[in-house]
Structure formats: structure tokens, C-alpha cells
Design an enzyme around this catalytic site. Sequence first.
Site, short mmCIF file in Angstrom:
data_model
loop_
_atom_site.label_atom_id
_atom_site.label_comp_id
_atom_site.label_asym_id
_atom_site.label_seq_id
_atom_site.Cartn_x
_atom_site.Cartn_y
_atom_site.Cartn_z
N GLU A 90 0.78 -1.23 0.00
CA GLU A 90 0.00 0.00 0.00
C GLU A 90 0.82 1.29 0.00
O GLU A 90 0.37 2.30 -0.53
CB GLU A 90 -0.93 0.01 1.23
N SER A 472 -47.30 -32.15 39.67
CA SER A 472 -46.86 -32.61 40.99
C SER A 472 -45.41 -32.27 41.30
O SER A 472 -44.98 -32.44 42.44
CB SER A 472 -47.06 -34.12 41.11
#
Length: 801
Positions: A90, A472
Site C-alpha cells: 500500500e 406434581s
Amino acid sequence: MRYIMRFFGVLFTAGAILFAVGAAIAAVVIWQYSRDLPDYTQLAAYEPPVTTRMHAGDGSLLAEYSRERRLYLPIQSMPPLLIEAFISAEDKNFYKHPGVDIEGIARAGLYFFKRDRGRRPQGASTITQQVAKNFLLSNEQTFDRKIKEMLVALRIETTFTKDRILELYLNEIYLGLSNYGVAAASLNYFGKAVNELTLPEVAYLAALPKGPNNYHPFRQREAAIDRRNYVIDRMVDNGYVDRETGDRAKKEPLGVNVRSLSPNTLAAGFFAEEVRRELAERFGEKALYEGGLSVRTTLDPKMQLMARRSLADGLVRYDEAHGWRGPVQKVDIVAKEWGTAVADVPALADVQPWRLAVVLDVQGEVARIGLQPRREGGGEISRDRLTGAIPAEGVRWTRKPMRQVLASGDVVYVEPVADRPGQYRLRQIPEISGALVAMDPYTGRVLAMVGGFSFDQSKFNRATQAHRQPGSSFKPFVYATALDNGYTPASIILDAPIEIAQTGAEAWKPENYDGKSNGPRTLRYGIEHSKNLMTVRLSQDIGMPIVADYARRFGIYDDMPPFLSMSLGAGETTVLKMTAGYSMLVNGGKRIRPTLVDRIQDRWGRNVFRHDERACEGCDADRWNGQNEPNVVDNREQVLDPLSAYQITSILEGVVIRGTGGAIKEVGKPLAGKTGTTNDAKDVWFVGFSPDLAVGVYMGYDRPRSLGTSATAGQYAAPIFRDFMKLALADKPATPFRVPPGIKLVKINRDDGTRASGGEGIVEAFKPGTGPNEHGNRGDVPMVFAPDYDRAVSAGTGGLY
């Protein structure tokens, strides 16, 4: 000579004038464009959106959440090879220029005038200019933007160091496939940290800023390799690597293996989504997707896989017992190649080892199948084709001959048969669903959570979002209330018909599940055999407001109506709440807060949440000077007397040994728990625990309907609990439940609660001064009868059992 001097004088004067004019024009341009330049100093406080990462309890990565997939990495943590690759690709003069590269501008200008019409101009932006553009300006291709970019770049260079500028760039740059910054790209392209990358790998990453889509690792593989090799050549030219190393690196394949991270890897889709929702509620969407939170969850990956397997097996057992419903889909394998045809059918990704397959043909009692092809990294269908066979035993559970079950073109789920390569068993996605939660009963840490058969099929979490009647399985909290208010396990309660008057309605007539009654029985018997009549009579005696208060203490219900039917589990709650409630029974009655998260840190590593709030006295000492060891102060609320907690734990252990939880005995370890089946068997539960692990299991349809006229929790939910506990406790010793100080263990007659004189009887737990005396009497034992206990009751409305 005079004319020559005059000529040079004119040239000098003209040059000076031109220079002055040019300088004036440049000054005007700079002044003009500098008036509205963005504030570059804001880069000093740069906090980019960072990925939130969720980890399991063992540190393994569970999930990631982000809008921009980014992990921020300081420049000091980046290897030199990576930095050299990006500089070569770059901006080779990055450490030499003042922000603008005059050489690069001249080269780009020359190309601009020499290029063919229609071709894009060559860029000359330095890394500093790219930082200016990416952070502060737009991407428009104009000279105005370019001039501003240069001016901002020059100012950035005067304010920040080169390393800081490079750090900003390498963390912000887009590198394709939703990756921002080199750290995320390294992890997601190669499954590595940046300091593990090789030369060809760093070169490929450095090739991407020019155009990630142009160098896609799968769709543009050749272009990607060419660009990578170009970067390697630039690194050689710049002296970062030698020619031999560079040539060797250029021969390497691209090597991209895109990471696929999913909670499904650990069968933890429901768990991760529950944590994600909690994070969004606690911190907001922005912090979740951009804040870079580090979340350490309570998940035990091994236990999670055990939980998913146990629940899935239980759901499949029930579903297959109710018959074959047909294929997932039908496809045309005559007009279309079978692999392509079946590849287009959506498959659930979290039901491994099941796979979709298409039936190619049926010959006799064998069906030949083609397995759904895998997808390549770029989404293309793999060219590999894998076939297999379903023999007769693979469809035996359907109770139908092969030709009535499968036909050519049917798309079905199959599972490989162990130790029989190429053979598969027919499967189908269960209609019934359920949930399983495993919890540390002393801390509330959720070690495993499964909210259904498949998270891909349905995101609805039945462990936390489904409010269902516990039946239950709620009864232990009624009996714990009684034990905490003067009753003992040997207290006698009448198991006989009872009518409850109701204002403006017929009397309520609860019944036991078997429709029978057994007369006076001990409190223990009422739980072990899940007697509705005993539970209602006990609740009436102690008062439902007290029962409702204890239900709130245990976190089962926030505001339970004080109706007697609620004592049989008629209210609605969740599996997570029930598991937490049972945890408080086995942990000695201490309040716990169920949690899926241990701690949360922000992007800077500061704790912003911690589940364990206990204070540690002496933990901050600099060194040991003979002082006492550190002490963790347990200031949690006592919701139940420790002695009462042990008594109900002992009774629930009896449920497994002698009662409705008999299927659990097969585990061979000390376990306790309670079944729960609602009216018409629309929901079945089993909630229980070992001394160190609490587990809740639920089964039922999302749109409630009966599981069958004879269905019970002991038949369907308890085996899931059993299978899970077999796996979870396989390498654990058989640890008995802890007996707290003050408990007196006395052998009594199981039927009437009196002291046993011979070898028969059971060992019962009593609080001081409440056990049977030496003469066989029950001692201080309340007895619960009703004036009309012998009154015959005909048909009733049933009840929960």
C-alpha cells in the site's frame, strides 16, 4: 555577455513571479479547502465498533456479535511481517514521507494522462491519506476530496506518530467477508492469530484493501493468488524477504479456510441466544454489537452436549412410538441431478449426526439414498456424491414395510448406524418438544440449557420462555412449607376423598391419579407416591397464603393465587425457575439467583458485571504474614431452614427409591427428585438433583395437547433425567446427600411413622425433639384429618398428579 545576463535575469524574474503567483494560488487553495476540514484530532479518541465475544465456562469461543466484525489490536501486538506486507502493498515510503508521497503523485499523474480512455485512474494515496479518507472523509472520486485528503493527511502526520497512524489503518481497513481490521481477518480467513500467520497468508491479507471482492478467495481464486504473489514480489523488492523465500511462498496454495463459528457447534443455540437477549436488555443493542464486550458464560460444553443428546433421544423415543408422518419433502430426481435437487432443500444444521438424504430407489426391503452434498466455502455445491442404504431394521420403528414408508424422490433425515459403514437409520423431526436445564445448586450457574429439539427449527426457548403447569413437581414446595412449620416426615395425613366448596360453582373434588385412597399415611408417603388428596388436605391445614409465600421465596411464582388447586401445580412457571427452586432444597435452603453469565468485561478489560457478589475477607492481602486464610462471606438469604431442607431432600430421595421416580434408580448414584404430570398429560416433568447438580426436564407440545391417556412423567420425562445423569455423573463418585448438624436419623415404620423395633423400616430424618419416643409413639407429630374424611365421593373433576 550583457545580453546573456539580461536573458537570465528575465528568466529569473519570470520564475520568481510565477513562483509567487503559484504560491499565492496554492495559499488561496489551501485556505479555501482548510476552512471546512474535519477535526482530525478526534482520532485520538478513536473507539471503533468491536465484536462482542461470548465464551463458554472453559474459555472456548461460543458466539460473536457485531455489525462490523472487528477485533482491535495494538500495533505492538502486530508481527513485523504483517506490517511489512501492508507497507509493501500500500505505501512503501510510509516511514519516509510526511503524509503525502510526491513520488507516488507524480507516478499517478503520468499514468492519468497516458491511460486508455475508460480505464480507472491509478491511486497514489498513502496509508495516512487512506486513514484521512476512511475516518474523516467520503469515498467520492473528485479532485476536491483528494485535495482535502492530502491536507488532512499532512495535519495527521504532525499530530500522531507513524505507528499510531498504522495502528488506526490496520484496525479500520475492510478486508472482505464482513471482516474489518487484520485481527478479525486473520482469525476468520485462516483460523489464526496474527502472530501465527505465514508469509503467503500475510501477503494475501495485504492484497485485499485494493478490492476484497476482486480477490475473493473462492470466486476469484486465480486473481487472488496473482495479487498475493504481487505483494510477495514487492516485499522481496523492498528487502523484507529474500528471493528464495519469496519464490517458495508464491508456490503455496491460497490456504483460506473461512471460519464458521456457531453455537450449534456445542449444541448451544438456545443458551447463546438467551445470553444475547440478556446482554441486549442490560447494555443495549449498540453495546452488544459494537461495544467489544467479553462475556464469560457458565456453559459447560461437555455437559451441554450431554443435555442435548439426552433430551433429543427422549423426544425421538416418544415421537417414533407414535408413528411415521412422512418425508420432509418430495423432489424430482429424474429431471434434475439428485445431488443438486436435494442440496436446495433447507436442512437443520444443529441435529448432527442426522443428515438430509434423498431416496434414489427402493428394492425389496432396502432403500438406496443419496446424502445431501456439502457446500463449499463460496456457497457452491460440492461435486462429491455420497450414497448409502437404509435396511429394513432402519425403518422398523415405523411398523410398516419399506415400500409403504419410502419412495424414490423422498427427502428424509437419516442417521449413520454405528459400526456399519454405509448404513443409515430413518429419522424424523419430533413434533413434541421440551427443555432441559442443568444447574450448580450452590451458585445458580446454569451449566447446560436446551430449549427444544432444534434451535434452527425454532428459536423459542422452552426452558425460559414457555410457562407451563409443573403439576406434581410443585408438591415438594408444599411439603417443605409444612416441614418448616411444625410437621415432620412422619406426620400422619389422611389420604381420603375431600370436597372443596367454591363460591358460585360446584364443589371441587380432587382425585389421586389412580383414583384410589389409602387412609392415614405419613407425609413422606404423600410425596413418594404423589398423592393429590394428601397434598390438598395438607395445604388446607397449613393455609395457602403460607404456601404462596414459600413459592415466592423459592422463585417459582412471583404472586401465586392462594387457591388450593395451586398446591397441585396448576400455576404456570418455567423449567429454569423450577430447577432453581429445587437447587435451594439441596443446597441447605440458601437463596440462589440462576445465571447464564459469570462475568462481563468491556473492551478495556474492566468488569462491568459479576454474578458472584460475595465479599472475600483477606483476599486483598499483599503477602502472607501468618494471618488466617481468606474467608468468603456467604450473606445469601436463608429461604428454608437447613434441617427442613434436608428432610425434604431425604423424602425426594425416597421418590427415586420407592416412588414415582423409580426409573432413576438405574443411574446407581444418590439422586432425588419428583415427577410432574398435568391434567390430560399435556405436560410431563421431572425435576431433581444429585448432591452437586440440579436438573429440570420438561416435555410437551408447543400447542398443548395430551401426550396420551396413560402418559406419565415417570414414563417419559424421568428417563431423560436418567440418561442425562448417567452421562453427567459417569466419572463422579457416589456421594451421599450431606446431613446438616442437628438432624437425628431414626428408623421408623414406613406406614405409620412409629419407631421400628425390628429389621424392617426406613431411616427418617427428624429435627431435635420431634422424633418418635422409645415406646413407639410418633412423638410431636401433627395429624391432619377432616370431619368428613370418611364421606364417599363419586365422580370428581380429577386433578394434577
